[in-house]
Scaffold this active site. Structure first.
Site, PDB file in Angstrom:
ATOM      1  N   ASP A  96       0.815  -1.117   0.039  1.00 17.20           N
ATOM      2  CA  ASP A  96      -0.079  -0.034   0.075  1.00 17.20           C
ATOM      3  C   ASP A  96       0.919   1.185   0.083  1.00 17.20           C
ATOM      4  O   ASP A  96       1.718   1.264  -1.024  1.00 17.20           O
ATOM      5  CB  ASP A  96      -1.128  -0.093   1.329  1.00 17.20           C
ATOM      6  CG  ASP A  96      -2.144   1.137   1.296  1.00 17.20           C
ATOM      7  OD1 ASP A  96      -3.036   0.966   0.558  1.00 17.20           O
ATOM      8  OD2 ASP A  96      -1.884   1.886   1.762  1.00 17.20           O
ATOM      9  N   TYR A 204      -1.886  11.268   1.929  1.00 19.56           N
ATOM     10  CA  TYR A 204      -2.543  11.602   0.577  1.00 19.56           C
ATOM     11  C   TYR A 204      -2.494  13.058   0.114  1.00 19.56           C
ATOM     12  O   TYR A 204      -2.378  13.415  -0.964  1.00 19.56           O
ATOM     13  CB  TYR A 204      -4.082  11.142   0.774  1.00 19.56           C
ATOM     14  CG  TYR A 204      -4.361   9.582   0.926  1.00 19.56           C
ATOM     15  CD1 TYR A 204      -4.304   8.712  -0.320  1.00 19.56           C
ATOM     16  CD2 TYR A 204      -4.051   9.101   2.086  1.00 19.56           C
ATOM     17  CE1 TYR A 204      -4.537   7.293  -0.052  1.00 19.56           C
ATOM     18  CE2 TYR A 204      -4.256   7.605   2.490  1.00 19.56           C
ATOM     19  CZ  TYR A 204      -4.493   6.771   1.199  1.00 19.56           C
ATOM     20  OH  TYR A 204      -4.596   5.630   1.405  1.00 19.56           O
ATOM     21  N   HIS A 258      -7.145  -6.687  -0.846  1.00 20.84           N
ATOM     22  CA  HIS A 258      -6.003  -5.614  -0.997  1.00 20.84           C
ATOM     23  C   HIS A 258      -5.154  -6.062   0.199  1.00 20.84           C
ATOM     24  O   HIS A 258      -3.918  -5.765   0.141  1.00 20.84           O
ATOM     25  CB  HIS A 258      -6.606  -4.259  -0.685  1.00 20.84           C
ATOM     26  CG  HIS A 258      -5.579  -3.151  -0.563  1.00 20.84           C
ATOM     27  ND1 HIS A 258      -5.005  -2.751  -1.575  1.00 20.84           N
ATOM     28  CD2 HIS A 258      -5.107  -2.520   0.602  1.00 20.84           C
ATOM     29  CE1 HIS A 258      -4.108  -1.783  -1.257  1.00 20.84           C
ATOM     30  NE2 HIS A 258      -4.056  -1.639   0.274  1.00 20.84           N
TER      31      HIS A 258
END
Length: 284
Positions: A96, A204, A258
């Site tokens: 990730d 982010y 994921h």
């Protein structure tokens, strides 16, 4: 153990010993705990396996401000951690957001790596190409835009003892039994540390232009492990690596989400060790 590197302190779980270091980088909203199934296996293969809480997470240093989480600082952390550990051979394993950092570390040649193992995050250039051309991936990436809003995402994720964090694992997992309450509690508690959610989401906010990163071909032998039932990242993101990685191997895991290394640790570890054997990365 607490590791001092790049002017910060990183809380680390460690297995094994010696100068050959396998550094394991977690993603959002995880922690060093996400590598609990891999550390002993890597140690048995002859590596000193080190899994840090990334900056802003868990018990690691939590610098203030969005810019502190820019990719330049994150890559510098990786290089500094290898240096602080006195690493001779260097294996970078990442999932990730950790995998984003690992891709850029390899692209920039910031560390002289012996191997790169990536889990469920695409090469930035591949991601940019798919995002621009594939409508479904744009929809799957909605949360990136949501995270640009000040304070609201962390406020919502913090409610009911960080229930949103627990749901991030359970809603995406295929085998939900791999995320029992005690496992989810680790991630809830980390998210509830004052300032932690803002730091985590700042990854982010600080790196919207990362898809524009120049991408010279990566020479490091690279293994990509991918859970096929990833709700956030389209399976197309596993294609088109020829121009970007000279020595590339892809292993896909059907009916795995994921959270690949936590949900299917046996299969992931077996694939990892088989590839390491081929690349002379089993050290004992």
């Amino acid at each position: 153990m607490m590791l001092k590197a790049n002017g910060l302190e990183f809380a680390c779980d460690v297995a094994g010993e010696g100068p050959d270091v396998a550094l394991c980088l977690h993603g959002f909203p995880e922690s060093r705990f996400s590598w609990r199934y891999q550390l002993p296996v890597l140690a048995q293969a002859g590596w000193r396996a080190v899994a840090p809480d990334l900056r802003g997470y868990g018990r690691s240093s939590r610098p203030a401000g969005k810019v502190a989480y820019h990719i330049d600082n994150l890559v510098a952390d990786v290089a500094a951690m290898f240096d602080a550990l006195g690493a001779r051979r260097k294996l970078l394993i990442a999932h990730d957001w950790g995998a984003v950092i690992a891709w850029v570390t390899a692209m920039r040649r910031a560390v002289d790596l012996d191997g790169l193992i990536i889990m469920n995050v695409p090469h930035p250039t591949v991601f940019g190409d798919v995002l621009r051309s594939h409508g479904p991936q744009k929809l799957k990436s909605w949360y990136v835009a949501f995270f640009q809003i000040p304070w609201l995402p962390e406020f919502l994720l913090r409610q009911n003892r960080a229930e949103g964090i627990a749901k991030a694992f359970l809603n995406m997992a295929v085998d939900k039994g791999m995320f029992p309450p005690d496992v989810l509690e680790v991630y809830r508690q980390n998210a509830l540390i004052p300032g932690a959610l803002t730091a985590m989401i700042n990854y982010y906010r600080a790196n919207l232009k990362i898809l524009d990163e120049a991408s010279p071909p990566i020479d490091v032998p690279t293994l990509m492990l991918w859970g096929e039932e990833d709700k956030a990242l389209d399976i197309r993101l596993t294609e088109g690596y020829g121009p970007h990685v000279r020595d590339f191997r892809l292993v896909r895991f059907p009916m795995v989400s994921h959270w690949v290394q936590q949900e299917a640790p046996g299969a992931v570890n077996a694939a990892m060790l088989a590839w390491m054997q081929e690349r002379a990365l089993i050290l004992r």
